[in-house]
Enzyme design. Structure first.
Site, PDB file in Angstrom:
ATOM      1  N   ASP A 170       6.588  17.235   8.347  1.00  0.00           N
ATOM      2  CA  ASP A 170       7.489  16.080   8.264  1.00  0.00           C
ATOM      3  C   ASP A 170       8.323  15.982   9.557  1.00  0.00           C
ATOM      4  OD1 ASP A 170       8.854  13.973   7.055  1.00  0.00           O
ATOM      5  OD2 ASP A 170      10.239  15.267   5.956  1.00  0.00           O
ATOM      6  N   HIS A 171       8.728  14.770   9.920  1.00  0.00           N
ATOM      7  CA  HIS A 171       9.616  14.519  11.080  1.00  0.00           C
ATOM      8  C   HIS A 171       9.532  15.528  12.213  1.00  0.00           C
ATOM      9  CE1 HIS A 171      11.900  11.123   9.644  1.00  0.00           C
ATOM     10  NE2 HIS A 171      11.955  11.691   8.452  1.00  0.00           N
TER      11      HIS A 171
ATOM     12  N   GLY B  76      18.993  11.824   2.676  1.00  0.00           N
ATOM     13  CA  GLY B  76      20.104  12.545   2.049  1.00  0.00           C
ATOM     14  C   GLY B  76      20.699  11.795   0.882  1.00  0.00           C
TER      15      GLY B  76
ATOM     16  N   HIS C 292      10.930   6.888   3.165  1.00  0.00           N
ATOM     17  CA  HIS C 292      11.752   8.098   3.321  1.00  0.00           C
ATOM     18  C   HIS C 292      13.058   7.867   2.580  1.00  0.00           C
ATOM     19  CE1 HIS C 292       9.675  10.268   6.797  1.00  0.00           C
ATOM     20  NE2 HIS C 292       8.865   9.297   6.420  1.00  0.00           N
ATOM     21  N   GLY C 293      13.758   8.956   2.238  1.00  0.00           N
ATOM     22  CA  GLY C 293      15.047   8.799   1.569  1.00  0.00           C
ATOM     23  C   GLY C 293      14.895   8.405   0.115  1.00  0.00           C
TER      24      GLY C 293
ATOM     25  N   SER D 123      15.731  10.171  -2.606  1.00  0.00           N
ATOM     26  CA  SER D 123      16.717  10.697  -3.555  1.00  0.00           C
ATOM     27  C   SER D 123      17.815   9.678  -3.780  1.00  0.00           C
ATOM     28  CB  SER D 123      17.327  12.007  -3.025  1.00  0.00           C
ATOM     29  OG  SER D 123      16.376  13.035  -3.057  1.00  0.00           O
TER      30      SER D 123
ATOM     31  N   THR E 174      16.205  15.835  -1.542  1.00  0.00           N
ATOM     32  CA  THR E 174      17.610  16.178  -1.790  1.00  0.00           C
ATOM     33  C   THR E 174      17.936  16.393  -3.273  1.00  0.00           C
ATOM     34  OG1 THR E 174      18.136  14.841   0.148  1.00  0.00           O
ATOM     35  CG2 THR E 174      19.984  15.505  -1.228  1.00  0.00           C
TER      36      THR E 174
HETATM   37 ZN   LIG Z   1      12.340  11.226   6.542  1.00  0.00          ZN
END
Ligand SMILES: [Zn+2]
Length: 279
Positions: free
Chosen positions: A81-82, A176, A203-204, A206, A228
């Site tokens: 990832d990333h 996050g 992405h993101g 949560s 998260t």
């Molecule tokens: Zn990401």
């Protein structure tokens, strides 16, 4: 068995579902994700992000991810990832990762495209897939900035230039914890998907509601990154169990408690992403 990102997202496309991509930073994370996937009979992505090397080195966890994915009863993609560092990308591919994300989203469009193309060339030597990103998903205040949403025309040009297998887009999610309820731009997802013709990555994950997840999937999202909330649930449950326990708490108890609740959390996410629950 290990499969590439291209293969696993092809399965998702055929069923119009999304595959959960769960970051793991510890053995219990891998066990929870693969346990839930096998229980539900769902394909899954386990991924390692280099910033988690402050908790555990990729050289330690990576080979375990590959070994456990290989033995799993469901298709598993092992993804980096990333990553914006070519040495780390090569280390992951040498270890047996079947997919990598090259993240040049902070660079200019031209530099991002050139570097992403180079990452695709490296990965193809290993028979591995590549995810890349345009538009930024990081924010300091827990809400997406207006100027960072992915432009559909740019996305189309980027995919043509690079030959990637999946594109991470910015349409209102952030990494996050959210400080305000996320406002997602669903028509933008559809427009991008229609133009690029390859799966979109969110992405993101949560803090996004089950309802919003379903709308994203209906509009073309096929990979959802999720970390998260799983980590938070595990930590909070362990805290509660420790406080309830009279007498000594042993470390092996902590790992078992965490695994139990994290398997449940990941299982719920998988049910939502694959349309098993709440139809
Ligand atoms: Zn990401």
């Amino acid at each position: 068995m290990i499969v590439t990102l291209k293969t696993i997202l092809g399965l998702a496309d055929a069923k119009k579902i999304a595959i959960g991509a769960f970051n793991v930073a510890e053995l219990e994370g891998i066990q929870s994700v693969l346990g839930a996937a096998e229980e539900l009979g769902q394909p899954v992505i386990i991924q390692f992000v280099p910033i988690h090397e402050e908790y555990i080195k990729m050289e330690t966890l990576g080979p375990i991810m590959v070994m456990m994915a290989d033995k799993a009863a469901v298709p598993v993609c092992v993804h980096l990832d990333h990553c914006s560092d070519f040495d780390t990308i090569k280390r992951a591919l040498d270890m047996g990762f079947s997919s990598v994300m090259y993240d040049g989203s902070m660079l200019s469009f031209e530099e991002n495209a050139a570097n992403t193309k180079a990452a695709v060339e490296i990965a193809s030597g290993y028979g591995a897939s590549v995810e890349a990103e345009i538009g930024a998903m990081d924010s300091e205040d827990g809400a997406a900035a207006d100027n960072c949403y992915t432009e559909p025309d740019e996305a189309e040009k980027f995919v043509k230039l690079t030959g990637i297998d999946a594109l991470a887009c910015s349409f209102g999610t952030v990494h996050g914890l959210y400080k305000a309820e996320p406002k997602l731009d669903f028509p933008r997802i559809k427009e991008i998907r229609d133009k690029i013709g390859i799966p979109i990555v969110m992405h993101g994950g949560s803090g996004v509601s089950d309802e919003d997840f379903k709308k994203c999937i209906a509009n073309g999202v096929r990979k959802i990154n999720y970390y998260t909330y799983r980590a938070k649930k595990g930590g909070e449950y362990v805290k509660k169990k420790c406080m309830e326990t009279e007498g000594p708490v042993f470390f092996h108890d902590i790992t078992c408690w965490a695994r139990e609740v994290m398997t449940e959390d990941v299982g719920h996410a998988m049910e939502v992403f694959s349309g098993i629950s709440g139809k």
